[in-house]
Structure formats: C-alpha cells, structure tokens
Design a protein around this motif. Structure first.
Motif, PDB file in Angstrom:
ATOM      1  N   ASN A  76     -42.126  45.867 189.623  1.00 37.46           N
ATOM      2  CA  ASN A  76     -41.671  45.748 188.291  1.00 37.46           C
ATOM      3  C   ASN A  76     -42.527  45.374 187.481  1.00 37.46           C
ATOM      4  O   ASN A  76     -43.721  44.720 187.696  1.00 37.46           O
ATOM      5  CB  ASN A  76     -40.375  44.579 188.238  1.00 37.46           C
ATOM      6  N   VAL A  77     -42.219  45.770 185.818  1.00 40.51           N
ATOM      7  CA  VAL A  77     -43.163  45.528 184.789  1.00 40.51           C
ATOM      8  C   VAL A  77     -42.428  44.815 183.785  1.00 40.51           C
ATOM      9  O   VAL A  77     -41.313  45.071 183.232  1.00 40.51           O
ATOM     10  CB  VAL A  77     -43.634  46.833 184.381  1.00 40.51           C
ATOM     11  N   THR A  78     -43.163  43.766 183.300  1.00 43.88           N
ATOM     12  CA  THR A  78     -42.549  42.707 182.357  1.00 43.88           C
ATOM     13  C   THR A  78     -43.236  43.002 181.025  1.00 43.88           C
ATOM     14  O   THR A  78     -44.523  42.698 181.217  1.00 43.88           O
ATOM     15  CB  THR A  78     -42.360  41.568 182.866  1.00 43.88           C
ATOM     16  N   PHE A  79     -42.570  43.189 179.931  1.00 42.87           N
ATOM     17  CA  PHE A  79     -43.120  43.043 178.491  1.00 42.87           C
ATOM     18  C   PHE A  79     -42.898  41.877 177.661  1.00 42.87           C
ATOM     19  O   PHE A  79     -41.666  41.490 177.528  1.00 42.87           O
ATOM     20  CB  PHE A  79     -42.692  44.325 177.844  1.00 42.87           C
ATOM     21  N   PHE A  80     -43.814  41.262 177.384  1.00 38.86           N
ATOM     22  CA  PHE A  80     -43.628  40.010 176.501  1.00 38.86           C
ATOM     23  C   PHE A  80     -44.100  40.485 174.859  1.00 38.86           C
ATOM     24  O   PHE A  80     -44.750  40.853 174.590  1.00 38.86           O
ATOM     25  CB  PHE A  80     -44.583  38.852 177.011  1.00 38.86           C
ATOM     26  N   PHE A  81     -43.145  39.871 174.097  1.00 42.16           N
ATOM     27  CA  PHE A  81     -43.224  39.936 172.919  1.00 42.16           C
ATOM     28  C   PHE A  81     -42.928  38.339 172.123  1.00 42.16           C
ATOM     29  O   PHE A  81     -42.273  37.607 172.359  1.00 42.16           O
ATOM     30  CB  PHE A  81     -41.903  40.783 172.019  1.00 42.16           C
ATOM     31  N   GLU A  82     -43.628  38.289 170.740  1.00 41.21           N
ATOM     32  CA  GLU A  82     -43.248  37.234 170.116  1.00 41.21           C
ATOM     33  C   GLU A  82     -43.148  37.412 168.854  1.00 41.21           C
ATOM     34  O   GLU A  82     -43.897  38.217 168.119  1.00 41.21           O
ATOM     35  CB  GLU A  82     -44.640  36.342 170.397  1.00 41.21           C
ATOM     36  N   GLY A  83     -42.302  36.497 167.966  1.00 43.59           N
ATOM     37  CA  GLY A  83     -41.833  36.793 166.660  1.00 43.59           C
ATOM     38  C   GLY A  83     -43.170  36.585 165.857  1.00 43.59           C
ATOM     39  O   GLY A  83     -43.891  35.569 166.183  1.00 43.59           O
ATOM     40  N   LYS A  84     -43.344  37.173 164.571  1.00 44.60           N
ATOM     41  CA  LYS A  84     -44.320  36.687 163.529  1.00 44.60           C
ATOM     42  C   LYS A  84     -43.940  35.316 163.051  1.00 44.60           C
ATOM     43  O   LYS A  84     -42.691  35.169 162.753  1.00 44.60           O
ATOM     44  CB  LYS A  84     -44.458  37.842 162.669  1.00 44.60           C
ATOM     45  N   LEU A  85     -45.089  34.540 162.820  1.00 41.21           N
ATOM     46  CA  LEU A  85     -44.804  33.072 162.457  1.00 41.21           C
ATOM     47  C   LEU A  85     -43.963  33.120 161.125  1.00 41.21           C
ATOM     48  O   LEU A  85     -42.927  32.378 160.793  1.00 41.21           O
ATOM     49  CB  LEU A  85     -46.049  32.631 162.236  1.00 41.21           C
ATOM     50  N   LEU A  86     -44.366  33.826 160.161  1.00 43.42           N
ATOM     51  CA  LEU A  86     -43.851  34.004 158.745  1.00 43.42           C
ATOM     52  C   LEU A  86     -42.604  34.289 158.603  1.00 43.42           C
ATOM     53  O   LEU A  86     -41.422  33.821 158.081  1.00 43.42           O
ATOM     54  CB  LEU A  86     -44.754  34.589 157.927  1.00 43.42           C
ATOM     55  N   GLN A  87     -42.166  35.255 159.344  1.00 38.56           N
ATOM     56  CA  GLN A  87     -40.737  35.927 159.728  1.00 38.56           C
ATOM     57  C   GLN A  87     -39.968  34.996 160.336  1.00 38.56           C
ATOM     58  O   GLN A  87     -38.875  34.796 159.535  1.00 38.56           O
ATOM     59  CB  GLN A  87     -40.986  37.273 160.328  1.00 38.56           C
ATOM     60  N   CYS A  88     -40.238  34.328 161.212  1.00 36.61           N
ATOM     61  CA  CYS A  88     -39.476  33.319 161.841  1.00 36.61           C
ATOM     62  C   CYS A  88     -39.552  32.081 161.047  1.00 36.61           C
ATOM     63  O   CYS A  88     -38.353  31.415 161.108  1.00 36.61           O
ATOM     64  CB  CYS A  88     -39.898  33.221 163.229  1.00 36.61           C
ATOM     65  N   ARG A  89     -40.417  31.809 160.402  1.00 36.39           N
ATOM     66  CA  ARG A  89     -40.413  30.460 159.382  1.00 36.39           C
ATOM     67  C   ARG A  89     -39.287  30.413 158.365  1.00 36.39           C
ATOM     68  O   ARG A  89     -38.321  29.753 158.201  1.00 36.39           O
ATOM     69  CB  ARG A  89     -41.653  30.197 158.817  1.00 36.39           C
ATOM     70  N   HIS A  90     -39.049  31.771 157.718  1.00 36.55           N
ATOM     71  CA  HIS A  90     -38.122  32.070 156.813  1.00 36.55           C
ATOM     72  C   HIS A  90     -36.756  32.784 157.156  1.00 36.55           C
ATOM     73  O   HIS A  90     -35.904  33.268 156.181  1.00 36.55           O
ATOM     74  CB  HIS A  90     -38.715  32.597 155.514  1.00 36.55           C
ATOM     75  N   CYS A  91     -36.689  32.940 158.318  1.00 38.42           N
ATOM     76  CA  CYS A  91     -35.620  33.601 159.024  1.00 38.42           C
ATOM     77  C   CYS A  91     -34.162  32.757 159.016  1.00 38.42           C
ATOM     78  O   CYS A  91     -34.373  31.633 159.185  1.00 38.42           O
ATOM     79  CB  CYS A  91     -35.483  34.160 160.212  1.00 38.42           C
ATOM     80  N   PRO A  92     -33.036  33.190 158.153  1.00 38.49           N
ATOM     81  CA  PRO A  92     -32.173  32.299 158.064  1.00 38.49           C
ATOM     82  C   PRO A  92     -31.332  31.999 159.542  1.00 38.49           C
ATOM     83  O   PRO A  92     -30.369  31.271 159.565  1.00 38.49           O
ATOM     84  CB  PRO A  92     -30.853  32.923 157.238  1.00 38.49           C
ATOM     85  N   LYS A  93     -31.575  32.855 160.490  1.00 39.55           N
ATOM     86  CA  LYS A  93     -30.869  32.735 161.713  1.00 39.55           C
ATOM     87  C   LYS A  93     -31.937  32.137 162.771  1.00 39.55           C
ATOM     88  O   LYS A  93     -31.759  31.972 164.064  1.00 39.55           O
ATOM     89  CB  LYS A  93     -30.663  33.957 162.352  1.00 39.55           C
TER      90      LYS A  93
END
Length: 528
Positions: free
Chosen positions: A402-419
């Motif tokens: 199996n192969v696992t792909f890891f992603f991370e949200g961009k800091l500025l986008q997550c900081r101002h995200c309403p959710k």
C-alpha cells in the motif's frame, strides 16, 4: 488472679549455641550454605588475591563466606553493605553463614563491586545445578525486560548541547554570587555569615561546572539504537545508563534488565542489563547468548533445533527479528502491537470496559473527515471542502504494497478559514507561523507483495496454537520480576556502570534460582 512469668524483651543474654544448628533443613540458608560449599567452584576468585606470595599479606575473607552472606542478605531484602555488616554481628543466621567472621562493610561492598566479572560464571553454575535437579522443562521460555532505576541522577542527563547550556547557566550563577560577594564590602551588616554562604555556593557551582567540562571533554556524543542513529541524552554520573519511560514510575534514569525464564519452575535461564530501552535491538544478541550458554553447559546442543518455544511481548517485535526467527527456524511467538485488534475475542472489550481517551475520540469524530476532501492520485493533489488546495508533503510505501499520500493545509488559508474549528483538532496551531494546517492522508492499495517474515509471524500469533502459547508468557516471566522487585526489595541498583550493575543483577537472579532449588530440588537435603 492470674500470675505469669515476666517477659522482658529489653535484656542482654549470653548463651552457647552451635552455628551449624542454626541452618535448619528446608530453609533457604541451609540450601545456600550447602550449594556454595559443596557444589559451586570458586577457584576463579583465587587469582584476584595476591596475599599468598612470598611477600605475604593479611589473610583475606573467604569468597565463599562473603558470597553466602550477600546472597542471604539479598534474599532477606537487605541491600546496604552497612546493614549486612550489622547483621553479621547481631543476627545468628548471618553469623552462622559467615562462620562468625563478621567482615567490615567496606569488604562487603568491595566484593560486589570488584568481582562483578565473575558473577556470570556463578550464575551459569547455579543454572547447571537447576538442570541437574531436573528443574528445567525446556518446553517454553518467556523473555521480557524490566526497567530499574540506577544510582545516577536524572538531573545530570542531557545531550551535549544541553549540558553545555547547563554549564553556561552555572557560570552565570557563579558570576552572580561573585558580584554579590563583592557588594558585601559596602554593606558590612552580617558580613561574615553572608560571605560564607556566597563562598560555599561559589565552590559548589564551580565544582559542578568543572565536572560538566571534564565529562564533555572525555566522552563523545551518545547515539541511539534506532534505524536512523541520532544523539540521545548522556548522563554525567553514569553515562552507561539511560532515561527510560515506565508505566508506574514515570521517567527514570536506569537500566533495562532483560531476562528469560523457563516455564516449568520459572528458572532464570539467561539475563543481561542494557543502557537503553529498545528491546527490538537486543533480541538477536540476547537469544544467541542464551543458545551459546545452553550449548556450553550441555543443556541443549542447539536451542533452536530443539524446537523450544520462545515467546516475548510486543516490545521485542520487529521485521529484522522476524526475519531472523524464520531464517534460523526459531520456534518463536512474538506478536505485533496490533494483534489484539485482529482477535475476535477482544471485539467487545471496548464496549464492556470503555474506550481509552474516549473524550479525544469524540472530538476527532466531530471533525470533517478526510473522505470529504477531493484527492487526485495521478496529479498528487488534494482540495479541501472550502476549495483550497493542500500542499503535498510526502508518500510512504508500506511493506504490504500500500502507498500512503500525506497532505497539509497551507498556513494562511487554514488561519482565515471559517471552518477551521470544524476541520482542525487544534485550530490554534494555525494562528502562529510555527504552527501547521489541517493534515490528511490517503492510502491507496497496491499489489500484494511476496509474503514477508512479519506475515509469517502474524499467522503464527493469530493461530489458536499461538494464542495458547502467548497466554503462558505472563505467568512465566512476570512472577520473576515480582519476586526480585517486590519480595526481595530491589527497587534500584546501588552501583554505577553497566558491568557492575550486571554483576549485582545476576546476584539477585542467583537468589531467585537458589530459592527454586530450595523449594523443588531434592539432592541438597542430602548434602553433607
């Protein structure tokens, strides 16, 4: 009205007794005396004494006498050499075992510390006696480790950089006391007492600073036992010990005592101490040492080929160890950390006894799941429910294909995200530049690779035979640690250095085995 004879404990009496009569049959001291006197070969101690040459010298205490009183003291839970010396003067059984010689406490302490290299030979002789007494079943051997504090200060541990920072901090304190001492010349009130306190503090801190300097110059950086070697904490007082996490004592500075016990009577068959807690790294050398010991003593020509079952807990599990077991045809049962999750017998455990960290699990269940993120395997992209694209971090190829792909949200986008409060477990981490955004991973099933040694071990563990075998592990090895740690009172080692600690630990293991000989052996009762 009743009339009783007076009974006063606080009185001194002189009476005549035969020391041999104090060692009653069926007691530990009786078995100990006859085993050491008649069945152990102590000739290797002769080379440690040079007082028999033409130059002469004071007569030394017989090693057999010192060995008897030390082993009996450990059996009684007495570890202090001063207390052992007191018992040799005031306790009849100690006087009988020492033949009324009453050695000084420095002689007792020096014997344990000086002759640590010979304790391994004595341990093997006691093990051979257990074999001759038919106390070894050689059917199942259980292995486990016990973390025991050492005679070292946990506050004096750290990496070389941390010790350098500690030294610099001490130097600042020294300068602070020097400045305060110079300021006393202006204010002469209580000058003598305050000046003396500053001088004592300066002397203590200066000694600590010199001690760290000498340690850093004489010792190299200590590297760990992991796949990727990295620096671990050293210790100024005992650099061979290590910081270890325990389930009951928190973090300790000590050693890991790895021990193997036979199922029939819980006889200790092999043991050693290690200055790290990585049990996976010591499994193979520990087993090879036990196999060589069995061969040298004539117990088994080849422990592996005899099909003796060897079982250990999940701490000894690794892919390299499984490969060794399979290639050498070792009849081993070592489960992986997730073997309970595959066992149907534990399906109702969480419902019956509750779930650990249930509040945290509830919090995670309320978050937006990874299934609502749009994942594109071909382009290695991921888009969150708000339409923002996450950054690709890495991919991991697992052993099962199996192969696992890891992603991370961009800091500025997550900081101002309403959710972000509905999406992130810790929303505050996106509020500063050293934080991180939402992290998700996607596992893609690949082609099943060739069966590995870990698959072979999982099949053995999940079988009914493997479950039965592993069920015996705790009842075989845990009573050994309970006897030594609780009944014999070994809550910490009193020596420093791995070699000396190993010698003291093997003395306690000898006490455990001799106790088994006393309970289940037959021939010692007929010893002359």
């Amino acid at each position: 009205m009743a009339n009783y004879l007076p009974a006063d404990l606080n009185q001194t009496k002189m009476f005549v007794c035969n020391l041999a009569d104090q060692l009653q049959r069926g007691t530990f001291e009786f078995a100990l005396y006859h085993l050491v006197t008649n069945r152990l070969n102590l000739s290797k101690f002769d080379a440690c004494y040079k007082n028999g040459t033409s130059k002469g010298g004071r007569k030394a205490y017989d090693p057999a006498v010192l060995l008897k009183i030390i082993l009996f003291a450990y059996y009684k839970g007495v570890r202090s050499s001063r207390e052992i010396a007191w018992c040799c003067e005031n306790n009849l059984i100690f006087r009988a075992l020492s033949c009324d010689t009453a050695p000084h406490f420095t002689t007792i302490a020096n014997f344990v510390s000086r002759h640590h290299g010979l304790m391994g030979d004595l341990f093997e002789q006691v093990l051979l006696i257990c074999h001759e007494e038919k106390l070894l079943g050689n059917e199942l051997i259980a292995i486990d480790g016990c973390k025991i504090p050492s005679n070292a200060s946990r506050e004096w541990s750290g990496t070389h950089n941390e010790l350098e920072q500690k030294r610099d901090k001490i130097r600042k304190q020294i300068h602070k006391h020097i400045d305060a001492h110079l300021a006393l010349d202006i204010d002469e009130k209580d000058y003598d007492q305050r000046a003396l306190r500053h001088q004592q503090a300066i002397g203590t801190l200066d000694h600590a600073c010199d001690r760290i300097d000498a340690f850093l110059q004489e010792n190299e950086r200590r590297m760990g036992q992991g796949k990727v070697p990295k620096e671990v904490k050293s210790n100024v007082t005992d650099n061979e010990s290590a910081k270890m996490k325990t389930t009951t004592r928190g973090t300790i500075q000590g050693y890991c005592a790895v021990t193997a016990a036979d199922r029939k009577h819980q006889i200790i068959t092999s043991t050693d101490v290690y200055g790290h807690a990585q049990e996976q790294a010591i499994t193979i050398p520990f087993l090879e040492d036990m196999r060589d010991r069995y061969k040298d003593l004539g117990i088994r020509k080849d422990l592996y080929k005899s099909r003796t079952i060897i079982t250990a807990d999940t701490g000894f599990y690794s892919a390299a160890n499984n490969e060794y077991f399979k290639s050498n045809k070792v009849n081993a049962v070592t489960p992986d950390p997730h073997f309970r999750q595959r066992d149907p017998a534990f399906d109702e455990q969480k419902e019956k006894h509750g779930k650990r960290h249930a509040d945290e699990a509830t919090r995670r269940a309320q978050l937006i799941p990874a299934s609502e993120f749009e994942f594109n395997q071909k382009n290695k992209t991921c888009v969150c429910p708000q339409g923002n694209e996450l950054s690709f971090r890495r991919r991991s190829n697992k052993g099962n294909g199996n192969v696992t792909f890891f992603f991370e949200g961009k800091l500025l986008q997550c900081r101002h995200c309403p959710k972000k409060h509905e999406c992130m477990e810790n929303p505050e981490s996106a509020d500063h530049r050293k934080g991180c955004g939402r992290q998700v991973s996607f596992t893609v099933k690949g082609k099943k690779k060739k069966r590995t040694a870990s698959d072979w071990m999982e099949k053995r563990v999940d079988s009914e035979w493997g479950k039965t075998v592993y069920g015996h592990r705790m009842s075989v090895i845990e009573p050994v640690f309970a006897n030594i740690g609780t009944q014999k009172g070994l809550d910490r080692f009193s020596l420093r250095g791995r070699d000396k600690v190993r010698g003291q630990w093997k003395l306690y293991c000898m006490v455990h085995n001799i106790e088994k000989i006393m309970k289940y052996g037959k021939s010692y009762q007929q010893a002359a």
